[in-house]
Every structure is written in structure tokens, then in C-alpha cells.
Design an enzyme around this catalytic site. Structure first.
Site, PDB file in Angstrom:
ATOM      1  N   SER A 187       0.819  -1.216   0.000  1.00 23.80           N
ATOM      2  CA  SER A 187       0.000   0.000   0.000  1.00 23.80           C
ATOM      3  C   SER A 187       0.850   1.262   0.000  1.00 23.80           C
ATOM      4  O   SER A 187       2.022   1.255   0.368  1.00 23.80           O
ATOM      5  CB  SER A 187      -0.919   0.021   1.224  1.00 23.80           C
TER       6      SER A 187
HETATM    7  N1  SAH Z   1      -0.624  -5.219   4.163  1.00 26.75           N
HETATM    8  C1  SAH Z   1       0.019  -5.539   2.895  1.00 26.75           C
HETATM    9  C2  SAH Z   1      -0.907  -5.229   1.741  1.00 26.75           C
HETATM   10  C3  SAH Z   1      -0.876  -6.329   0.729  1.00 26.75           C
HETATM   11  S1  SAH Z   1      -2.174  -6.269  -0.474  1.00 26.75           S
HETATM   12  C4  SAH Z   1       1.358  -4.824   2.764  1.00 26.75           C
HETATM   13  O1  SAH Z   1       1.677  -3.966   3.593  1.00 26.75           O
HETATM   14  O2  SAH Z   1       2.113  -5.152   1.846  1.00 26.75           O
HETATM   15  C5  SAH Z   1      -3.424  -7.264   0.285  1.00 26.75           C
HETATM   16  C6  SAH Z   1      -3.045  -8.677   0.647  1.00 26.75           C
HETATM   17  O3  SAH Z   1      -4.222  -9.311   1.131  1.00 26.75           O
HETATM   18  C7  SAH Z   1      -2.544  -9.529  -0.523  1.00 26.75           C
HETATM   19  O4  SAH Z   1      -1.297 -10.069  -0.205  1.00 26.75           O
HETATM   20  C8  SAH Z   1      -3.614 -10.605  -0.664  1.00 26.75           C
HETATM   21  O5  SAH Z   1      -3.109 -11.863  -1.076  1.00 26.75           O
HETATM   22  C9  SAH Z   1      -4.167 -10.671   0.759  1.00 26.75           C
HETATM   23  N2  SAH Z   1      -5.503 -11.267   0.858  1.00 26.75           N
HETATM   24  C10 SAH Z   1      -6.563 -11.123   0.026  1.00 26.75           C
HETATM   25  N3  SAH Z   1      -7.617 -11.837   0.462  1.00 26.75           N
HETATM   26  C11 SAH Z   1      -7.221 -12.458   1.601  1.00 26.75           C
HETATM   27  C12 SAH Z   1      -7.854 -13.349   2.519  1.00 26.75           C
HETATM   28  N4  SAH Z   1      -9.124 -13.762   2.360  1.00 26.75           N
HETATM   29  N5  SAH Z   1      -7.142 -13.785   3.583  1.00 26.75           N
HETATM   30  C13 SAH Z   1      -5.866 -13.404   3.780  1.00 26.75           C
HETATM   31  N6  SAH Z   1      -5.204 -12.557   2.937  1.00 26.75           N
HETATM   32  C14 SAH Z   1      -5.876 -12.088   1.871  1.00 26.75           C
END
Ligand code: SAH
Length: 195
Positions: free
Chosen positions: A41
Site C-alpha cells: 500500500s
Molecule cells: N498489508 C500488505 C498489503 C498487501 S495487499 C502490505 O503492507 O504489503 C493485500 C493482501 O491481502 C494480498 O497479499 C492478498 O493476497 C491478501 N488477501 C486477500 N484476500 C485475503 C484473505 N481472504 N485472507 C488473507 N489474505 C488475503
């Protein structure tokens, strides 16, 4: 604006969480692609969501969507312990290795579907979801403690999404407040299938 949040941002090297070819962009205020089609993000949004969670060093926090691990590493500076869930095994494994390398000890991760929360550790006074949900997952509302705060982007994939602040009062009554418009990758059901 919160000094503690800004200090945490200052102390976590974002370049460690950014893929090598993009490392030169680590300190730009923009989201960047990571593996498996996901994103790390934008720093402003990480700081904003963290501030809205009202961090407390005595409490634990649940994060859904470990991704690169950047948001989790910021949370680890501001909470007693972080529990973070990711649905991609590869992202989960890489983030775990990175936390070990950076010697972040108060962070526990698991591979799983964040829609289900983390029952063994519930309830949580703080829950942050870093992927956009179509609807607020009921299990996460159930696992939110009285006087708890959940920060979650809600809305259709590629559509209008809004960050919601969900709170529970001491009777367990739930209230919702709309914060700001955002664009997140979707919260997806189940574990990811990887080749
Ligand atoms: N907090 C992260 C943001 C990553 S983007 C950072 O700082 O880099 C969002 C993430 O949520 C992705 O890696 C995606 O695979 C994960 N995600 C999506 N749906 C999910 C679910 N149902 N359970 C766990 N993770 C999930």
C-alpha cells in the site's frame, strides 16, 4: 499526524519490503506491485489506517492481508503483538523470512483465509484489513472485542471502495463510519492456488 505512527514509519525500512527492481521507488508516496499480483500500500494510506486503529502498546492487533509485510512491521512497533494472515503461501513464507531477518519478534503469521479471522486469539481490540471486502466479514465483527475498532476497505473489486471504521461499544453494539475513498486489491475467499 500522530507522532507515534510517524515514528514507526520512520523506523521501518520500506525498501526491505519492495521487490528489488522497484527499490528506487521505495520512498515515493505510491502503492507498488509485489508478487502474486498484489500490492504494497501507499505509505500515506498505511499511516492513515494505522492512526485510525488507535494503536495501544498494551494490546494485540489482527491484520488480514500480510502481503509484503510492511503494514505488519509498522504495527509491530505500535502494538504488543501482531497476528497477520495471508492467503498466498509464497507471500506468507517470504514475509516470515523478512520478519526474522529484521528481528521483529512480536509478530505471528499464518497461512489462511482472513474472512475467518483468528479464533484462537480472539477477541481483538484492533483489527485491520488491507484488502477490499465486498461486505464486512461476519467472523471479524464477531472477533472484535467490546470497545474494539476495525479498519476495513469495503467495496467492489476495481470499483468505488471506502475505508470503514467499525466500532463496538461496551454492550457489543456495532457502529459504522465512512472514512475516505480508496483503491485496494480484493479480499478473496479461500487459500490461493499457486503453481
Ligand atoms: N498489508 C500488505 C498489503 C498487501 S495487499 C502490505 O503492507 O504489503 C493485500 C493482501 O491481502 C494480498 O497479499 C492478498 O493476497 C491478501 N488477501 C486477500 N484476500 C485475503 C484473505 N481472504 N485472507 C488473507 N489474505 C488475503
Amino acid at each position: 499526524m500522530d507522532t507515534d505512527v510517524l515514528n514507526a514509519i520512520e523506523r521501518v525500512p520500506r525498501e526491505a519490503f519492495v521487490p528489488a527492481p522497484l527499490r528506487g521507488h521505495s520512498y515515493e508516496n505510491s502503492a507498488l506491485p509485489i508478487k502474486s499480483g498484489q500490492t504494497i500500500s501507499q505509505p500515506y494510506i498505511v499511516a492513515y489506517m494505522t492512526q485510525m486503529l488507535e494503536p495501544n502498546p498494551r494490546n494485540k492487533v489482527l491484520e488480514v492481508g500480510t502481503g509484503s509485510g510492511y503494514q505488519a512491521a509498522i504495527l509491530a512497533k505500535l502494538f504488543r503483538r501482531v497476528y497477520s494472515i495471508e492467503r498466498y503461501r509464497s507471500l506468507h513464507t517470504e514475509a516470515m523470512q523478512l520478519f526474522e531477518k529484521l528481528k521483529i519478534m512480536n509478530l505471528t503469521t499464518k497461512l489462511g483465509d482472513g474472512h475467518k479471522g483468528w479464533l484462537e486469539q480472539a477477541p481483538f481490540k484492533h483489527i485491520i484489513v488491507t484488502a477490499a471486502a465486498e461486505d464486512v466479514p461476519g467472523a471479524l465483527v464477531d472477533q472484535l472485542d467490546d470497545h474494539g475498532i476495525m479498519i476495513i476497505p469495503v467495496g467492489p473489486d476495481e470499483g468505488d471502495q471506502t475505508i470503514l471504521k467499525i466500532t463496538k461499544d461496551h454492550h457489543g453494539l456495532v457502529a459504522e463510519e465512512e472514512l475516505i475513498p480508496v483503491r485496494f486489491v480484493p479480499l478473496v475467499q479461500g487459500l490461493a492456488v499457486e503453481s
